[in-house]
Design a protein around this motif. Structure first.
Motif, PDB file in Angstrom:
ATOM      1  N   ASP A  46      43.627 -48.365  49.691  1.00  0.00           N
ATOM      2  CA  ASP A  46      42.502 -48.760  48.529  1.00  0.00           C
ATOM      3  C   ASP A  46      41.708 -48.018  48.752  1.00  0.00           C
ATOM      4  O   ASP A  46      40.639 -47.377  49.558  1.00  0.00           O
ATOM      5  N   PHE A  47      40.955 -46.628  47.923  1.00  0.00           N
ATOM      6  CA  PHE A  47      40.021 -45.367  48.145  1.00  0.00           C
ATOM      7  C   PHE A  47      38.654 -45.799  46.700  1.00  0.00           C
ATOM      8  O   PHE A  47      39.117 -46.586  45.708  1.00  0.00           O
ATOM      9  N   GLN A  48      38.024 -46.243  47.614  1.00  0.00           N
ATOM     10  CA  GLN A  48      36.358 -45.945  47.177  1.00  0.00           C
ATOM     11  C   GLN A  48      35.770 -44.723  47.008  1.00  0.00           C
ATOM     12  O   GLN A  48      35.819 -44.336  48.362  1.00  0.00           O
ATOM     13  N   ARG A  49      34.614 -44.241  46.380  1.00  0.00           N
ATOM     14  CA  ARG A  49      33.867 -43.384  46.916  1.00  0.00           C
ATOM     15  C   ARG A  49      32.411 -43.739  47.280  1.00  0.00           C
ATOM     16  O   ARG A  49      31.990 -45.192  46.406  1.00  0.00           O
ATOM     17  N   ASN A  50      31.844 -43.903  48.211  1.00  0.00           N
ATOM     18  CA  ASN A  50      30.451 -44.271  48.667  1.00  0.00           C
ATOM     19  C   ASN A  50      29.521 -43.372  49.468  1.00  0.00           C
ATOM     20  O   ASN A  50      30.379 -41.876  49.497  1.00  0.00           O
ATOM     21  N   ASN A  51      28.571 -43.804  49.578  1.00  0.00           N
ATOM     22  CA  ASN A  51      27.348 -42.663  49.926  1.00  0.00           C
ATOM     23  C   ASN A  51      27.255 -42.606  51.548  1.00  0.00           C
ATOM     24  O   ASN A  51      26.155 -41.926  51.510  1.00  0.00           O
ATOM     25  N   SER A  52      28.416 -43.579  52.212  1.00  0.00           N
ATOM     26  CA  SER A  52      27.490 -43.339  53.330  1.00  0.00           C
ATOM     27  C   SER A  52      28.559 -41.990  53.953  1.00  0.00           C
ATOM     28  O   SER A  52      28.949 -41.588  54.581  1.00  0.00           O
ATOM     29  N   ASP A  53      28.341 -42.488  55.740  1.00  0.00           N
ATOM     30  CA  ASP A  53      29.108 -40.936  55.778  1.00  0.00           C
ATOM     31  C   ASP A  53      30.419 -41.836  56.785  1.00  0.00           C
ATOM     32  O   ASP A  53      31.346 -41.420  57.812  1.00  0.00           O
ATOM     33  N   GLU A  54      30.301 -42.849  56.363  1.00  0.00           N
ATOM     34  CA  GLU A  54      31.793 -43.656  56.718  1.00  0.00           C
ATOM     35  C   GLU A  54      33.316 -42.685  55.715  1.00  0.00           C
ATOM     36  O   GLU A  54      33.182 -42.381  54.894  1.00  0.00           O
ATOM     37  N   LEU A  55      34.254 -42.439  57.016  1.00  0.00           N
ATOM     38  CA  LEU A  55      35.792 -41.932  56.515  1.00  0.00           C
ATOM     39  C   LEU A  55      36.532 -42.541  56.012  1.00  0.00           C
ATOM     40  O   LEU A  55      37.315 -41.797  55.914  1.00  0.00           O
ATOM     41  N   GLY A  56      37.246 -43.910  56.860  1.00  0.00           N
ATOM     42  CA  GLY A  56      37.591 -45.040  56.129  1.00  0.00           C
ATOM     43  C   GLY A  56      37.111 -45.486  56.287  1.00  0.00           C
ATOM     44  O   GLY A  56      36.753 -46.374  58.013  1.00  0.00           O
ATOM     45  N   ALA A  57      38.283 -47.122  56.421  1.00  0.00           N
ATOM     46  CA  ALA A  57      37.876 -48.870  56.709  1.00  0.00           C
ATOM     47  C   ALA A  57      39.464 -48.769  56.237  1.00  0.00           C
ATOM     48  O   ALA A  57      40.262 -49.251  55.554  1.00  0.00           O
TER      49      ALA A  57
END
Length: 64
Positions: A46-57
């Motif tokens: 599942d792909f989501q845009r976010n504003n954090s520095d997170e590259l994946g989870a």
């Protein structure tokens, strides 16, 4: 998309030139291939845009 084509997309020389959809397809294709080799059910990415520095989870509870 074939597994070999997906591997070409994720290569550092090609990644930045690919569209978001091509990247998504490549990553899902690789997950599908690896899961088959490991004898497990593939995880739907599942792909989501976010504003954090997170590259994946990975959320174990959401993936079931």
């Amino acid at each position: 998309m074939t597994y070999d084509a997906a591997l070409k997309i994720i290569h550092s020389n090609n990644w930045s030139k690919c569209t978001v959809e091509e990247k998504k397809d490549a990553l899902q294709t690789i997950e599908d291939h690896i899961s088959k080799e490991q004898g497990r059910t593939p995880v739907k990415l599942d792909f989501q845009r976010n504003n954090s520095d997170e590259l994946g989870a990975y959320d174990f509870f959401q993936s079931k």
